[in-house]
Scaffold this motif. Structure first.
Motif, PDB file in Angstrom:
ATOM      1  N   ILE A 140       0.845  -1.201   0.000  1.00  0.00           N
ATOM      2  CA  ILE A 140       0.000   0.000   0.000  1.00  0.00           C
ATOM      3  C   ILE A 140       0.878   1.248   0.000  1.00  0.00           C
ATOM      4  CG2 ILE A 140      -1.701   1.331   1.313  1.00  0.00           C
ATOM      5  CD1 ILE A 140      -2.718  -1.431   2.398  1.00  0.00           C
ATOM      6  N   ARG A 141       1.872   1.256   0.850  1.00  0.00           N
ATOM      7  CA  ARG A 141       2.738   2.430   1.019  1.00  0.00           C
ATOM      8  C   ARG A 141       3.522   2.737  -0.253  1.00  0.00           C
ATOM      9  NH1 ARG A 141       4.889   0.570   4.993  1.00  0.00           N
ATOM     10  NH2 ARG A 141       3.560   1.534   6.555  1.00  0.00           N
ATOM     11  N   GLU A 142       4.154   1.733  -0.844  1.00  0.00           N
ATOM     12  CA  GLU A 142       5.089   1.940  -1.958  1.00  0.00           C
ATOM     13  C   GLU A 142       4.510   1.647  -3.336  1.00  0.00           C
ATOM     14  OE1 GLU A 142       7.917   3.410  -1.350  1.00  0.00           O
ATOM     15  OE2 GLU A 142       7.588   3.302   0.817  1.00  0.00           O
ATOM     16  N   GLY A 143       3.351   0.988  -3.391  1.00  0.00           N
ATOM     17  CA  GLY A 143       2.795   0.599  -4.678  1.00  0.00           C
ATOM     18  C   GLY A 143       3.550  -0.583  -5.257  1.00  0.00           C
ATOM     19  N   VAL A 144       3.213  -0.961  -6.464  1.00  0.00           N
ATOM     20  CA  VAL A 144       3.886  -2.061  -7.157  1.00  0.00           C
ATOM     21  C   VAL A 144       4.344  -1.538  -8.516  1.00  0.00           C
ATOM     22  CG1 VAL A 144       3.690  -4.414  -8.040  1.00  0.00           C
ATOM     23  CG2 VAL A 144       2.428  -3.757  -5.971  1.00  0.00           C
ATOM     24  N   PRO A 145       5.642  -1.288  -8.667  1.00  0.00           N
ATOM     25  CA  PRO A 145       6.150  -0.770  -9.944  1.00  0.00           C
ATOM     26  C   PRO A 145       5.761  -1.667 -11.119  1.00  0.00           C
ATOM     27  CG  PRO A 145       7.862  -0.692  -8.261  1.00  0.00           C
ATOM     28  CD  PRO A 145       6.706  -1.473  -7.680  1.00  0.00           C
ATOM     29  N   GLY A 146       5.426  -1.040 -12.224  1.00  0.00           N
ATOM     30  CA  GLY A 146       5.072  -1.789 -13.425  1.00  0.00           C
ATOM     31  C   GLY A 146       3.627  -2.265 -13.442  1.00  0.00           C
ATOM     32  N   THR A 147       2.845  -1.879 -12.409  1.00  0.00           N
ATOM     33  CA  THR A 147       1.430  -2.249 -12.364  1.00  0.00           C
ATOM     34  C   THR A 147       0.604  -0.984 -12.140  1.00  0.00           C
ATOM     35  OG1 THR A 147       1.199  -2.537  -9.964  1.00  0.00           O
ATOM     36  CG2 THR A 147       2.111  -4.411 -11.212  1.00  0.00           C
ATOM     37  N   ALA A 148      -0.699  -1.153 -12.079  1.00  0.00           N
ATOM     38  CA  ALA A 148      -1.586  -0.017 -11.819  1.00  0.00           C
ATOM     39  C   ALA A 148      -1.648   0.342 -10.339  1.00  0.00           C
ATOM     40  CB  ALA A 148      -2.990  -0.343 -12.328  1.00  0.00           C
ATOM     41  N   MET A 149      -0.975  -0.418  -9.463  1.00  0.00           N
ATOM     42  CA  MET A 149      -1.018  -0.153  -8.022  1.00  0.00           C
ATOM     43  C   MET A 149      -0.092   1.009  -7.674  1.00  0.00           C
ATOM     44  SD  MET A 149      -2.166  -0.831  -5.059  1.00  0.00           S
ATOM     45  CE  MET A 149      -1.739  -0.531  -3.352  1.00  0.00           C
ATOM     46  N   PRO A 150      -0.689   2.169  -7.320  1.00  0.00           N
ATOM     47  CA  PRO A 150       0.129   3.345  -6.999  1.00  0.00           C
ATOM     48  C   PRO A 150       0.600   3.316  -5.549  1.00  0.00           C
ATOM     49  CG  PRO A 150      -2.167   3.930  -6.788  1.00  0.00           C
ATOM     50  CD  PRO A 150      -2.123   2.479  -7.242  1.00  0.00           C
ATOM     51  N   PRO A 151       1.617   4.097  -5.234  1.00  0.00           N
ATOM     52  CA  PRO A 151       1.995   4.264  -3.828  1.00  0.00           C
ATOM     53  C   PRO A 151       1.003   5.229  -3.157  1.00  0.00           C
ATOM     54  CG  PRO A 151       3.453   5.550  -5.224  1.00  0.00           C
ATOM     55  CD  PRO A 151       2.532   4.781  -6.138  1.00  0.00           C
ATOM     56  N   TRP A 152       0.568   4.898  -1.949  1.00  0.00           N
ATOM     57  CA  TRP A 152      -0.401   5.728  -1.240  1.00  0.00           C
ATOM     58  C   TRP A 152       0.248   6.542  -0.123  1.00  0.00           C
ATOM     59  CZ3 TRP A 152      -5.016   6.708  -3.105  1.00  0.00           C
ATOM     60  CH2 TRP A 152      -5.530   5.839  -4.064  1.00  0.00           C
ATOM     61  N   LYS A 153       1.566   6.487   0.003  1.00  0.00           N
ATOM     62  CA  LYS A 153       2.242   7.158   1.120  1.00  0.00           C
ATOM     63  C   LYS A 153       2.069   8.672   1.111  1.00  0.00           C
ATOM     64  CE  LYS A 153       6.614   6.860  -1.338  1.00  0.00           C
ATOM     65  NZ  LYS A 153       7.882   6.146  -1.361  1.00  0.00           N
ATOM     66  N   ALA A 154       1.746   9.256  -0.006  1.00  0.00           N
ATOM     67  CA  ALA A 154       1.543  10.707  -0.063  1.00  0.00           C
ATOM     68  C   ALA A 154       0.184  11.115   0.505  1.00  0.00           C
ATOM     69  CB  ALA A 154       1.674  11.205  -1.495  1.00  0.00           C
ATOM     70  N   LEU A 155      -0.764  10.191   0.531  1.00  0.00           N
ATOM     71  CA  LEU A 155      -2.117  10.503   1.009  1.00  0.00           C
ATOM     72  C   LEU A 155      -2.456   9.892   2.357  1.00  0.00           C
ATOM     73  CD1 LEU A 155      -4.193  10.141  -2.271  1.00  0.00           C
ATOM     74  CD2 LEU A 155      -3.602  12.236  -1.072  1.00  0.00           C
TER      75      LEU A 155
END
Length: 112
Positions: free
Chosen positions: A76-91
């Motif tokens: 959740i924090r860092e996301g998954v590079p190369g996928t649609a999963m974004p990092p949420w650490k900014a929010l």
């Protein structure tokens, strides 16, 4: 032409939207209700509103059984590079991410 909004304004609008999007979850403090709505609405947009999968993989307890809560939080924090999963650490804060991870792992937010 798009308008650039400060991140605090974006978060306030997001919180207002999410708190009105679903009924209030009884017995949970206000911040947890907002986070629960966030999971269902925002995570659900990719993982399915029932967390059975969609663009993203399913997020039900059986699907997460092999992952410790810390690994879920890291995704959740860092996301998954190369996928649609974004990092949420900014929010989201670390505490919010940890709470979401616990809820996903336990299935506490699932309605069925």
């Amino acid at each position: 032409m798009s308008i650039l909004w400060p991140s605090k304004v974006k978060r306030s609008v997001l919180v207002m939207f999410m708190t009105s999007a679903l009924p209030v979850l009884a017995g949970q403090p206000a911040e947890q209700q907002v986070l629960a709505n966030f999971v269902i609405q925002d995570c659900g947009s990719c993982h399915g509103l029932t967390m059975r999968g969609g663009l993203g993989p399913p997020l039900r307890p059986d699907d997460l059984a092999m992952l410790p809560e810390a690994a879920i939080a890291a995704i959740i924090r860092e996301g998954v590079p190369g996928t649609a999963m974004p990092p949420w650490k900014a929010l989201l804060t670390d505490e919010e991410i940890d709470w979401i991870s616990e809820q996903l792992k336990s299935g506490a937010l699932l309605s069925d």
